[in-house]
Design a protein around this motif. Structure first.
Motif, PDB file in Angstrom:
ATOM      1  N   VAL A 296       0.845  -1.200   0.000  1.00  0.00           N
ATOM      2  CA  VAL A 296       0.000   0.000   0.000  1.00  0.00           C
ATOM      3  C   VAL A 296       0.879   1.247   0.000  1.00  0.00           C
ATOM      4  O   VAL A 296       0.656   2.186  -0.765  1.00  0.00           O
ATOM      5  CB  VAL A 296      -0.972  -0.009   1.214  1.00  0.00           C
ATOM      6  CG1 VAL A 296      -1.685   1.321   1.331  1.00  0.00           C
ATOM      7  CG2 VAL A 296      -1.953  -1.149   1.096  1.00  0.00           C
ATOM      8  N   ILE A 297       1.893   1.232   0.855  1.00  0.00           N
ATOM      9  CA  ILE A 297       2.789   2.395   0.945  1.00  0.00           C
ATOM     10  C   ILE A 297       3.526   2.598  -0.386  1.00  0.00           C
ATOM     11  O   ILE A 297       3.619   3.712  -0.912  1.00  0.00           O
ATOM     12  CB  ILE A 297       3.780   2.237   2.105  1.00  0.00           C
ATOM     13  CG1 ILE A 297       3.011   2.329   3.446  1.00  0.00           C
ATOM     14  CG2 ILE A 297       4.869   3.296   2.058  1.00  0.00           C
ATOM     15  CD1 ILE A 297       3.857   2.051   4.649  1.00  0.00           C
ATOM     16  N   SER A 298       4.041   1.520  -0.949  1.00  0.00           N
ATOM     17  CA  SER A 298       4.833   1.656  -2.186  1.00  0.00           C
ATOM     18  C   SER A 298       3.951   2.048  -3.375  1.00  0.00           C
ATOM     19  O   SER A 298       4.420   2.680  -4.320  1.00  0.00           O
ATOM     20  CB  SER A 298       5.583   0.363  -2.483  1.00  0.00           C
ATOM     21  OG  SER A 298       4.689  -0.689  -2.720  1.00  0.00           O
ATOM     22  N   THR A 299       2.667   1.684  -3.353  1.00  0.00           N
ATOM     23  CA  THR A 299       1.765   2.073  -4.435  1.00  0.00           C
ATOM     24  C   THR A 299       1.493   3.562  -4.415  1.00  0.00           C
ATOM     25  O   THR A 299       1.451   4.216  -5.468  1.00  0.00           O
ATOM     26  CB  THR A 299       0.413   1.311  -4.301  1.00  0.00           C
ATOM     27  OG1 THR A 299       0.663  -0.085  -4.339  1.00  0.00           O
ATOM     28  CG2 THR A 299      -0.534   1.699  -5.413  1.00  0.00           C
ATOM     29  N   ILE A 300       1.342   4.138  -3.238  1.00  0.00           N
ATOM     30  CA  ILE A 300       0.992   5.555  -3.132  1.00  0.00           C
ATOM     31  C   ILE A 300       2.220   6.450  -3.178  1.00  0.00           C
ATOM     32  O   ILE A 300       2.219   7.508  -3.811  1.00  0.00           O
ATOM     33  CB  ILE A 300       0.202   5.804  -1.831  1.00  0.00           C
ATOM     34  CG1 ILE A 300      -1.073   4.955  -1.854  1.00  0.00           C
ATOM     35  CG2 ILE A 300      -0.137   7.266  -1.647  1.00  0.00           C
ATOM     36  CD1 ILE A 300      -1.778   4.898  -0.540  1.00  0.00           C
ATOM     37  N   PHE A 301       3.302   6.044  -2.566  1.00  0.00           N
ATOM     38  CA  PHE A 301       4.507   6.867  -2.458  1.00  0.00           C
ATOM     39  C   PHE A 301       5.573   6.316  -3.415  1.00  0.00           C
ATOM     40  O   PHE A 301       6.553   5.702  -3.004  1.00  0.00           O
ATOM     41  CB  PHE A 301       5.025   6.863  -1.014  1.00  0.00           C
ATOM     42  CG  PHE A 301       4.107   7.526  -0.047  1.00  0.00           C
ATOM     43  CD1 PHE A 301       4.214   8.885   0.201  1.00  0.00           C
ATOM     44  CD2 PHE A 301       3.111   6.814   0.600  1.00  0.00           C
ATOM     45  CE1 PHE A 301       3.359   9.503   1.094  1.00  0.00           C
ATOM     46  CE2 PHE A 301       2.258   7.429   1.488  1.00  0.00           C
ATOM     47  CZ  PHE A 301       2.372   8.784   1.731  1.00  0.00           C
ATOM     48  N   LYS A 302       5.371   6.550  -4.711  1.00  0.00           N
ATOM     49  CA  LYS A 302       6.325   6.095  -5.714  1.00  0.00           C
ATOM     50  C   LYS A 302       7.445   7.111  -5.860  1.00  0.00           C
ATOM     51  O   LYS A 302       7.207   8.311  -5.858  1.00  0.00           O
ATOM     52  CB  LYS A 302       5.624   5.905  -7.057  1.00  0.00           C
ATOM     53  CG  LYS A 302       4.614   4.792  -7.048  1.00  0.00           C
ATOM     54  CD  LYS A 302       3.971   4.634  -8.391  1.00  0.00           C
ATOM     55  CE  LYS A 302       2.948   3.534  -8.337  1.00  0.00           C
ATOM     56  NZ  LYS A 302       2.203   3.387  -9.569  1.00  0.00           N
ATOM     57  N   PRO A 303       8.690   6.624  -6.021  1.00  0.00           N
ATOM     58  CA  PRO A 303       9.826   7.577  -6.167  1.00  0.00           C
ATOM     59  C   PRO A 303       9.819   8.304  -7.496  1.00  0.00           C
ATOM     60  O   PRO A 303       9.241   7.955  -8.444  1.00  0.00           O
ATOM     61  CB  PRO A 303      11.065   6.700  -6.036  1.00  0.00           C
ATOM     62  CG  PRO A 303      10.631   5.295  -6.132  1.00  0.00           C
ATOM     63  CD  PRO A 303       9.151   5.260  -5.957  1.00  0.00           C
TER      64      PRO A 303
END
Length: 164
Positions: A157-164
């Motif tokens: 969930v975190i990596s889906t929303i906070f993409k680099p």
């Protein structure tokens, strides 16, 4: 109150009490009750059906007649069956929450966390925000539309929303 009025009232109460007491003690109502009870008990015992007659009457009226042991066995079997069906249905009846939300300019990780809590994806918005800050990706939140569901892991969930 005057003395004459008070004494007249007291005399009236005394006379009424004497009359009620005389009527009570002169009537023979105590012995008649005892005979009524014995007559009633004799008629009740004679009119009661036997156990087999009661079972037959209840069965003919549509009732199920069973002993306590049969009832307890039936309840235990029903509980066992419901537990088996509940355990088999747990996997197939799992509810998955999916949310599509839009991140706008000025939103922070705590705002996103609150949206995810409302959508039942995560449990604690503050913990979500702290985890994002601990990973150092709080500045990677970009405006856009994101889709997450409750089947995803917390880190997904975190990596889906906070993409680099």
């Amino acid at each position: 109150m005057r003395f004459n009025l008070l004494s007249s009232f007291a005399a009236g109460v005394l006379i009424a009490t004497a009359i009620c007491g005389g009527v009570y003690f002169s009537s023979d109502h105590g012995s008649s009750k005892k005979t009524d009870k014995t007559v009633e008990s004799k008629t009740q015992t004679a009119a009661q059906p036997s156990e087999s007659e009661m079972k037959n009457k209840l069965a003919s009226a549509g009732y199920v007649v069973q002993t306590k042991a049969e009832y307890d066995k039936h309840i235990a079997d029903a509980k066992t069956a419901s537990q088996k069906s509940a355990s088999s249905n747990d996997k197939s009846n799992k509810v998955i929450y999916r949310v599509v939300f839009k991140v706008t300019d000025g939103m922070t990780s705590i705002d996103v966390g609150k949206l995810l809590v409302k959508a039942k994806i995560i449990d604690d918005a503050f913990k979500f925000s702290k985890d994002v800050e601990n990973k150092g990706i709080e500045n990677n939140l970009r405006p856009g539309t994101y889709e997450v569901d409750s089947e995803m892991s917390y880190n997904q969930v975190i990596s889906t929303i906070f993409k680099p």
